[in-house]
Design a protein around this motif. Structure first.
Motif, PDB file in Angstrom:
ATOM      1  N   GLY A 223      32.477 -21.532  -2.163  1.00  0.00           N
ATOM      2  CA  GLY A 223      32.292 -20.505  -1.148  1.00  0.00           C
ATOM      3  C   GLY A 223      31.032 -19.709  -1.431  1.00  0.00           C
ATOM      4  N   SER A 224      31.087 -18.393  -1.182  1.00  0.00           N
ATOM      5  CA  SER A 224      29.907 -17.561  -1.357  1.00  0.00           C
ATOM      6  C   SER A 224      30.300 -16.196  -1.889  1.00  0.00           C
ATOM      7  CB  SER A 224      29.169 -17.411  -0.027  1.00  0.00           C
ATOM      8  OG  SER A 224      30.013 -16.786   0.936  1.00  0.00           O
ATOM      9  N   MET A 225      29.306 -15.403  -2.234  1.00  0.00           N
ATOM     10  CA  MET A 225      29.531 -14.055  -2.748  1.00  0.00           C
ATOM     11  C   MET A 225      28.755 -13.069  -1.882  1.00  0.00           C
ATOM     12  SD  MET A 225      29.029 -12.664  -6.658  1.00  0.00           S
ATOM     13  CE  MET A 225      27.258 -12.920  -6.677  1.00  0.00           C
ATOM     14  N   LEU A 226      29.420 -12.034  -1.398  1.00  0.00           N
ATOM     15  CA  LEU A 226      28.786 -11.041  -0.535  1.00  0.00           C
ATOM     16  C   LEU A 226      28.323  -9.858  -1.369  1.00  0.00           C
ATOM     17  CD1 LEU A 226      28.202 -10.297   2.468  1.00  0.00           C
ATOM     18  CD2 LEU A 226      30.378  -9.044   2.440  1.00  0.00           C
ATOM     19  N   ILE A 227      27.066  -9.461  -1.192  1.00  0.00           N
ATOM     20  CA  ILE A 227      26.540  -8.292  -1.878  1.00  0.00           C
ATOM     21  C   ILE A 227      26.083  -7.257  -0.864  1.00  0.00           C
ATOM     22  CG2 ILE A 227      25.874  -9.551  -3.947  1.00  0.00           C
ATOM     23  CD1 ILE A 227      23.001  -9.567  -2.929  1.00  0.00           C
ATOM     24  N   GLY A 228      26.064  -5.998  -1.260  1.00  0.00           N
ATOM     25  CA  GLY A 228      25.734  -4.909  -0.361  1.00  0.00           C
ATOM     26  C   GLY A 228      24.248  -4.655  -0.209  1.00  0.00           C
ATOM     27  N   ARG A 229      23.929  -3.557   0.503  1.00  0.00           N
ATOM     28  CA  ARG A 229      22.548  -3.240   0.854  1.00  0.00           C
ATOM     29  C   ARG A 229      21.640  -3.101  -0.382  1.00  0.00           C
ATOM     30  NH1 ARG A 229      20.126   0.210   5.020  1.00  0.00           N
ATOM     31  NH2 ARG A 229      22.214   0.608   5.848  1.00  0.00           N
ATOM     32  N   LYS A 230      22.068  -2.293  -1.366  1.00  0.00           N
ATOM     33  CA  LYS A 230      21.212  -2.038  -2.524  1.00  0.00           C
ATOM     34  C   LYS A 230      20.957  -3.311  -3.317  1.00  0.00           C
ATOM     35  CE  LYS A 230      20.647   0.946  -6.561  1.00  0.00           C
ATOM     36  NZ  LYS A 230      21.208   2.071  -7.347  1.00  0.00           N
ATOM     37  N   ALA A 231      22.015  -4.090  -3.548  1.00  0.00           N
ATOM     38  CA  ALA A 231      21.862  -5.337  -4.301  1.00  0.00           C
ATOM     39  C   ALA A 231      20.971  -6.317  -3.550  1.00  0.00           C
ATOM     40  CB  ALA A 231      23.233  -5.951  -4.575  1.00  0.00           C
ATOM     41  N   ALA A 232      21.154  -6.391  -2.221  1.00  0.00           N
ATOM     42  CA  ALA A 232      20.343  -7.303  -1.407  1.00  0.00           C
ATOM     43  C   ALA A 232      18.872  -6.883  -1.441  1.00  0.00           C
ATOM     44  CB  ALA A 232      20.865  -7.320   0.026  1.00  0.00           C
ATOM     45  N   THR A 233      18.618  -5.587  -1.397  1.00  0.00           N
ATOM     46  CA  THR A 233      17.241  -5.088  -1.454  1.00  0.00           C
ATOM     47  C   THR A 233      16.590  -5.437  -2.786  1.00  0.00           C
ATOM     48  OG1 THR A 233      17.742  -3.266   0.059  1.00  0.00           O
ATOM     49  CG2 THR A 233      15.797  -3.017  -1.340  1.00  0.00           C
ATOM     50  N   THR A 234      17.336  -5.278  -3.879  1.00  0.00           N
ATOM     51  CA  THR A 234      16.807  -5.628  -5.202  1.00  0.00           C
ATOM     52  C   THR A 234      16.432  -7.095  -5.266  1.00  0.00           C
ATOM     53  OG1 THR A 234      18.147  -3.915  -6.272  1.00  0.00           O
ATOM     54  CG2 THR A 234      17.330  -5.699  -7.670  1.00  0.00           C
ATOM     55  N   LEU A 235      17.298  -7.965  -4.738  1.00  0.00           N
ATOM     56  CA  LEU A 235      17.017  -9.398  -4.775  1.00  0.00           C
ATOM     57  C   LEU A 235      15.808  -9.736  -3.907  1.00  0.00           C
ATOM     58  CD1 LEU A 235      17.726 -12.211  -5.720  1.00  0.00           C
ATOM     59  CD2 LEU A 235      19.396 -12.373  -3.859  1.00  0.00           C
ATOM     60  N   ARG A 236      15.738  -9.145  -2.698  1.00  0.00           N
ATOM     61  CA  ARG A 236      14.580  -9.401  -1.828  1.00  0.00           C
ATOM     62  C   ARG A 236      13.289  -8.961  -2.506  1.00  0.00           C
ATOM     63  NH1 ARG A 236      18.052  -7.049   2.176  1.00  0.00           N
ATOM     64  NH2 ARG A 236      18.911  -8.610   3.595  1.00  0.00           N
ATOM     65  N   ASN A 237      13.297  -7.791  -3.118  1.00  0.00           N
ATOM     66  CA  ASN A 237      12.087  -7.289  -3.781  1.00  0.00           C
ATOM     67  C   ASN A 237      11.684  -8.184  -4.949  1.00  0.00           C
ATOM     68  OD1 ASN A 237      11.980  -5.128  -2.019  1.00  0.00           O
ATOM     69  ND2 ASN A 237      12.958  -3.693  -3.423  1.00  0.00           N
ATOM     70  N   HIS A 238      12.671  -8.669  -5.689  1.00  0.00           N
ATOM     71  CA  HIS A 238      12.387  -9.565  -6.810  1.00  0.00           C
ATOM     72  C   HIS A 238      11.733 -10.845  -6.316  1.00  0.00           C
ATOM     73  CE1 HIS A 238      12.995 -11.457 -10.757  1.00  0.00           C
ATOM     74  NE2 HIS A 238      13.373 -12.526 -10.086  1.00  0.00           N
ATOM     75  N   LEU A 239      12.258 -11.397  -5.237  1.00  0.00           N
ATOM     76  CA  LEU A 239      11.704 -12.643  -4.703  1.00  0.00           C
ATOM     77  C   LEU A 239      10.355 -12.406  -4.049  1.00  0.00           C
ATOM     78  CD1 LEU A 239      14.942 -14.215  -3.169  1.00  0.00           C
ATOM     79  CD2 LEU A 239      13.843 -14.759  -5.353  1.00  0.00           C
ATOM     80  N   ALA A 240      10.217 -11.264  -3.356  1.00  0.00           N
ATOM     81  CA  ALA A 240       8.940 -10.948  -2.713  1.00  0.00           C
ATOM     82  C   ALA A 240       7.842 -10.793  -3.743  1.00  0.00           C
ATOM     83  CB  ALA A 240       9.069  -9.680  -1.886  1.00  0.00           C
ATOM     84  N   ALA A 241       8.161 -10.249  -4.914  1.00  0.00           N
ATOM     85  CA  ALA A 241       7.177 -10.105  -5.985  1.00  0.00           C
ATOM     86  C   ALA A 241       6.673 -11.461  -6.427  1.00  0.00           C
ATOM     87  CB  ALA A 241       7.784  -9.356  -7.163  1.00  0.00           C
ATOM     88  N   GLY A 242       7.551 -12.473  -6.360  1.00  0.00           N
ATOM     89  CA  GLY A 242       7.149 -13.816  -6.736  1.00  0.00           C
ATOM     90  C   GLY A 242       6.222 -14.468  -5.724  1.00  0.00           C
ATOM     91  N   LEU A 243       6.201 -13.912  -4.485  1.00  0.00           N
ATOM     92  CA  LEU A 243       5.343 -14.465  -3.445  1.00  0.00           C
ATOM     93  C   LEU A 243       3.902 -13.988  -3.575  1.00  0.00           C
ATOM     94  CD1 LEU A 243       7.570 -14.139  -0.257  1.00  0.00           C
ATOM     95  CD2 LEU A 243       6.735 -16.259  -1.260  1.00  0.00           C
ATOM     96  N   LYS A 244       3.688 -12.831  -4.226  1.00  0.00           N
ATOM     97  CA  LYS A 244       2.340 -12.264  -4.306  1.00  0.00           C
ATOM     98  C   LYS A 244       1.403 -13.202  -5.069  1.00  0.00           C
ATOM     99  CE  LYS A 244       3.854  -7.458  -4.105  1.00  0.00           C
ATOM    100  NZ  LYS A 244       3.900  -6.150  -4.812  1.00  0.00           N
ATOM    101  N   GLY A 245       0.289 -13.445  -4.449  1.00  0.00           N
ATOM    102  CA  GLY A 245      -0.709 -14.284  -5.106  1.00  0.00           C
ATOM    103  C   GLY A 245      -0.431 -15.764  -5.023  1.00  0.00           C
ATOM    104  N   LYS A 246       0.641 -16.140  -4.253  1.00  0.00           N
ATOM    105  CA  LYS A 246       0.961 -17.559  -4.144  1.00  0.00           C
ATOM    106  C   LYS A 246       0.816 -18.011  -2.710  1.00  0.00           C
ATOM    107  CE  LYS A 246       4.222 -17.654  -8.022  1.00  0.00           C
ATOM    108  NZ  LYS A 246       5.580 -17.999  -8.456  1.00  0.00           N
ATOM    109  N   THR A 247       0.381 -19.230  -2.533  1.00  0.00           N
ATOM    110  CA  THR A 247       0.248 -19.806  -1.202  1.00  0.00           C
ATOM    111  C   THR A 247       1.524 -20.510  -0.839  1.00  0.00           C
ATOM    112  OG1 THR A 247      -2.114 -20.153  -1.568  1.00  0.00           O
ATOM    113  CG2 THR A 247      -1.073 -21.391   0.240  1.00  0.00           C
ATOM    114  N   PRO A 248       2.155 -20.199   0.330  1.00  0.00           N
ATOM    115  CA  PRO A 248       3.387 -20.858   0.720  1.00  0.00           C
ATOM    116  C   PRO A 248       3.210 -22.362   0.765  1.00  0.00           C
ATOM    117  CG  PRO A 248       2.953 -18.964   2.132  1.00  0.00           C
ATOM    118  CD  PRO A 248       1.731 -19.174   1.300  1.00  0.00           C
ATOM    119  N   GLU A 249       4.218 -23.064   0.341  1.00  0.00           N
ATOM    120  CA  GLU A 249       4.149 -24.534   0.326  1.00  0.00           C
ATOM    121  C   GLU A 249       4.297 -25.086   1.726  1.00  0.00           C
ATOM    122  OE1 GLU A 249       7.171 -25.726  -2.382  1.00  0.00           O
ATOM    123  OE2 GLU A 249       6.066 -25.061  -4.150  1.00  0.00           O
TER     124      GLU A 249
END
Length: 249
Positions: A223-249
């Motif tokens: 199945g899946s795991m549901l996380i709230g607003r703050k946790a989702a924001t942290t994950l998005r920011n972490h992943l967005a940081a990985g996008l900086k300086g990289k060219t999308p595939e």
């Protein structure tokens, strides 16, 4: 460019959404279908990343198609606002009302591109599996050491913490979430909020829910795991940081 398929049982409506897709240089129209059944037939060959689809169609509905193609992003296009809640049940990226407003169409594409980019960042930045460290789990009088690589997530439970292992039931640890976090020595574990720690090496994909929450799909989790607003924001920011300086595939 994102590969998309448009699905609508009204030829004029299908032509309209197809023209809008062709006019956006972020999208590539790889197919159109006049029914959900026809869409199911062409999806394996065209391999789209997203669907723009109507809800009310003869036979199989757009919502049923979305449920049958959970790996694809979905933008609902409907003449009726009454299906909006149902759309979020299938984790639709956006809900466009007919006749389509061009600025709303562009907003939907912005959300779609952002969602796909974040998942691409997850794949590129996914760390290797955790090392051979272990953490303590209690079950009554028993004590058990769980390899870190087998932990999907750790959730705070009062003074202790629930450990969610791969392919198993959650177990109560004799340690607090903070103590477990310290023992796991950082990556690939990420603290999302005060009560949630996840193993990024186990995270396969995610879907935004109700615009702010997020549903996580993990290797070894039924199945899946549901996380709230703050946790989702942290994950998005972490992943967005990985996008900086990289060219999308």
């Amino acid at each position: 460019m994102l590969k998309v398929i448009a699905v609508d049982d009204e030829p004029s409506a299908l032509s309209d959404i197809a023209d809008r897709i062709r006019g956006d240089d972020r999208l590539r129209l790889v197919g159109t279908a006049l029914s959900a059944v026809e869409a199911l037939e062409i999806i394996p060959q065209r391999k789209p990343q997203a669907l723009f689809l109507d809800v009310q169609m003869a036979g199989m509905s757009g919502l049923e198609l979305a449920q049958a193609t959970k790996d694809l992003k979905v933008v609902i296009v409907s003449a009726y606002s009454s299906h909006a809640l149902d759309a979020f049940e299938v984790d639709a990226i956006d809900y466009l009302l007919k006749p389509i407003n061009q600025s709303r169409f562009q907003e939907a594409v912005n959300r779609l591109v952002k969602a796909v980019d974040l998942e691409a960042a997850l794949i590129r930045a996914r760390p290797s599996r955790a090392d051979s460290s272990t953490t303590l789990v209690t079950a009554g009088r028993d004590r058990q050491l769980i390899p870190a690589q087998d932990i999907i997530a750790v959730l705070a439970d009062g003074d202790y913490a629930q450990i969610i292992p791969a392919n198993g039931r959650s177990m109560l640890s004799g340690l607090s979430l903070k103590q477990i976090e310290a023992s796991l020595l950082g990556e690939p574990f990420l603290r999302l909020d005060r009560s949630t720690l996840i193993n990024l090496s186990r995270l396969k994909s995610f879907r935004t829910v109700d615009r702010v929450k997020m549903r996580l799909f993990c290797d070894g989790l039924d199945g899946s795991m549901l996380i709230g607003r703050k946790a989702a924001t942290t994950l998005r920011n972490h992943l967005a940081a990985g996008l900086k300086g990289k060219t999308p595939e």
